[in-house]
Scaffold this motif. Structure first.
Motif, short mmCIF file in Angstrom:
data_model
loop_
_atom_site.label_atom_id
_atom_site.label_comp_id
_atom_site.label_asym_id
_atom_site.label_seq_id
_atom_site.Cartn_x
_atom_site.Cartn_y
_atom_site.Cartn_z
N UNK A 12 0.84 -1.20 0.00
CA UNK A 12 0.00 0.00 0.00
C UNK A 12 0.87 1.26 0.00
N UNK A 13 0.36 2.30 -0.64
CA UNK A 13 1.05 3.58 -0.69
C UNK A 13 0.71 4.37 0.58
N UNK A 31 5.55 6.74 -0.32
CA UNK A 31 6.26 5.52 -0.66
C UNK A 31 5.32 4.33 -0.53
N UNK A 32 5.85 3.15 -0.80
CA UNK A 32 5.07 1.91 -0.74
C UNK A 32 5.67 1.02 0.33
N UNK A 33 4.83 0.48 1.20
CA UNK A 33 5.30 -0.42 2.25
C UNK A 33 5.83 -1.70 1.61
N UNK A 112 -10.74 3.31 5.47
CA UNK A 112 -10.73 1.86 5.26
C UNK A 112 -9.94 1.40 4.04
N UNK A 113 -9.48 2.34 3.21
CA UNK A 113 -8.81 1.96 1.97
C UNK A 113 -7.46 2.67 1.81
N UNK A 114 -6.62 2.09 0.96
CA UNK A 114 -5.34 2.71 0.62
C UNK A 114 -5.00 2.34 -0.81
N UNK A 115 -4.29 3.25 -1.48
CA UNK A 115 -3.81 2.95 -2.82
C UNK A 115 -2.94 1.70 -2.76
N UNK A 116 -3.13 0.82 -3.73
CA UNK A 116 -2.39 -0.44 -3.74
C UNK A 116 -1.51 -0.53 -4.98
N UNK A 117 -0.27 -0.96 -4.76
CA UNK A 117 0.67 -1.26 -5.83
C UNK A 117 1.26 -2.62 -5.52
N UNK A 118 1.47 -3.42 -6.54
CA UNK A 118 2.10 -4.71 -6.26
C UNK A 118 3.52 -4.45 -5.79
N UNK A 119 3.99 -5.28 -4.89
CA UNK A 119 5.34 -5.13 -4.35
C UNK A 119 6.25 -6.10 -5.07
#
Length: 125
Positions: A12-13, A31-33, A112-119
């Motif tokens: 998540x961003x 950043x992205x976790x 409840x939501x967050x931007x998602x990027x594949x890690x």
């Protein structure tokens, strides 16, 4: 070590909101976790390529993408589901999200939501 459920998860961003972390160099940067060792030890891959370690859950906030962006439900009754933003209501901090699970539309709080990027772990070969 806390066993309390947390919203932080890989992919998540987030935005760093602790102005004291690293003398403010990362304040309000995104950043992205990439790893969650505990709510007190989180690693984030920052825009620009730097990896920031030892962040705490309280140092971070979620980022909400633009309409059409991918999200992950990080809390609430739909936690763990993925979807995409159909529209946003800034005045009430809500979004309509189409679930990738069954196509249903879920109205939810930004909390409840967050931007998602594949890690992708660029350190693995």
């Amino acid at each position: 070590v806390s066993t309390q459920s947390t919203w932080v998860c890989r992919g998540i961003r987030v935005r760093i909101i602790n102005s004291n972390y690293d003398h403010g160099k990362c304040y309000m940067k995104k950043g992205v976790i990439v790893d969650v060792f505990s709510p007190e030890n989180i690693s984030v891959h920052m825009v620009g390529g730097m990896i920031v370690d030892q962040l705490k859950e309280l140092d971070l906030e979620t980022v909400i993408p633009s309409v059409g962006g991918s999200v992950k439900f990080v809390s609430g009754p739909h936690k763990g589901l993925f979807g995409r933003i159909l529209n946003k209501k800034s005045s009430s901090s809500e979004a309509d999200v189409q679930s990738s699970d069954d196509g249903s539309v879920i109205r939810t709080s930004y909390d409840h939501i967050a931007e998602f990027e594949s890690v992708q772990n660029e350190f693995e070969f």
